[in-house]
Write a protein that holds these residues in place. Structure first.
Motif, short mmCIF file in Angstrom:
data_model
loop_
_atom_site.label_atom_id
_atom_site.label_comp_id
_atom_site.label_asym_id
_atom_site.label_seq_id
_atom_site.Cartn_x
_atom_site.Cartn_y
_atom_site.Cartn_z
N MET A 53 43.52 -5.56 -18.69
CA MET A 53 42.48 -4.61 -19.49
C MET A 53 41.83 -5.55 -20.76
O MET A 53 40.68 -5.50 -20.96
CB MET A 53 42.90 -3.48 -19.93
CG MET A 53 42.11 -2.41 -20.64
SD MET A 53 42.93 -1.05 -20.94
CE MET A 53 44.27 -1.57 -22.25
N GLU A 54 42.65 -6.13 -21.83
CA GLU A 54 42.36 -6.83 -22.64
C GLU A 54 41.52 -8.12 -22.28
O GLU A 54 40.61 -8.56 -23.18
CB GLU A 54 43.46 -6.96 -23.74
CG GLU A 54 44.13 -5.82 -24.35
CD GLU A 54 43.05 -5.35 -25.13
OE1 GLU A 54 43.01 -5.75 -26.38
OE2 GLU A 54 42.73 -4.12 -24.92
N LEU A 55 42.02 -8.81 -21.53
CA LEU A 55 41.12 -9.96 -20.99
C LEU A 55 39.72 -9.49 -20.28
O LEU A 55 38.74 -10.14 -20.82
CB LEU A 55 41.97 -10.65 -19.75
CG LEU A 55 43.39 -11.61 -20.35
CD1 LEU A 55 43.93 -12.12 -19.10
CD2 LEU A 55 42.69 -12.90 -21.09
N ASP A 59 36.23 -10.70 -21.93
CA ASP A 59 35.27 -11.47 -21.26
C ASP A 59 33.87 -10.54 -21.46
O ASP A 59 32.91 -11.27 -21.53
CB ASP A 59 35.46 -11.25 -19.80
CG ASP A 59 36.55 -12.21 -19.38
OD1 ASP A 59 36.95 -13.27 -20.11
OD2 ASP A 59 37.35 -12.05 -18.29
N LEU A 60 33.88 -9.35 -21.52
CA LEU A 60 32.86 -8.61 -21.77
C LEU A 60 32.06 -8.75 -23.19
O LEU A 60 30.83 -8.89 -23.27
CB LEU A 60 32.71 -6.90 -21.60
CG LEU A 60 33.29 -6.51 -19.99
CD1 LEU A 60 33.52 -4.95 -20.19
CD2 LEU A 60 31.86 -6.73 -19.25
N GLU A 61 32.90 -8.68 -24.08
CA GLU A 61 32.53 -9.06 -25.71
C GLU A 61 31.81 -10.54 -25.51
O GLU A 61 31.00 -10.89 -26.10
CB GLU A 61 33.65 -8.97 -26.27
CG GLU A 61 34.10 -7.54 -26.56
CD GLU A 61 35.37 -7.29 -27.46
OE1 GLU A 61 35.91 -8.40 -27.88
OE2 GLU A 61 35.70 -6.38 -27.76
N GLU A 62 32.58 -11.56 -24.86
CA GLU A 62 31.91 -12.81 -24.80
C GLU A 62 30.60 -13.00 -24.21
O GLU A 62 29.71 -13.58 -24.85
CB GLU A 62 32.94 -13.93 -24.08
CG GLU A 62 32.55 -15.45 -24.38
CD GLU A 62 33.53 -16.27 -23.71
OE1 GLU A 62 33.15 -17.09 -23.15
OE2 GLU A 62 34.80 -15.83 -23.81
N GLN A 63 30.52 -12.16 -23.15
CA GLN A 63 29.09 -12.07 -22.32
C GLN A 63 28.16 -11.64 -23.16
O GLN A 63 27.05 -12.11 -23.26
CB GLN A 63 29.16 -11.47 -20.93
CG GLN A 63 30.02 -12.04 -20.03
CD GLN A 63 30.46 -11.23 -18.79
OE1 GLN A 63 29.79 -9.83 -18.57
NE2 GLN A 63 30.99 -11.66 -17.72
N ALA A 64 28.39 -10.58 -24.00
CA ALA A 64 27.48 -9.88 -24.92
C ALA A 64 27.09 -10.72 -25.89
O ALA A 64 25.98 -10.86 -26.15
CB ALA A 64 28.17 -8.46 -25.31
#
Length: 74
Positions: A53-55, A59-64
């Motif tokens: 879940m944390e990974l 990943d979503l934060e990095e994509q954003a």
């Protein structure tokens, strides 16, 4: 930032784990605190599920973060 008092036994456990995981003692303690907090908030999830879940969240934060500059160029 504050100071947390812990027993000598727990400190020894944190120190040993920090060496194995190549983290500072503080980083290891913070990791255990974070995972413990997440486990309490998600009691039906396993350790592996919490880590995944944390990974996924990272990943979503990095994509954003990478999408913002692309949108600014358009």
């Amino acid at each position: 930032m504050g100071i947390i008092k812990i027993s000598d036994d727990v400190h020894d456990d944190v120190r040993r784990a920090s060496q194995v995981m190549s983290r500072s003692i503080n980083a290891q303690a913070e990791f255990w605190i974070k995972i413990g907090r997440l486990a309490e908030r998600n009691p039906t999830m396993s350790f592996s599920e919490i880590i995944q879940m944390e990974l996924d969240k990272a990943d979503l934060e990095e994509q954003a973060m990478t999408e913002v500059p692309k949108q600014a160029l358009a």
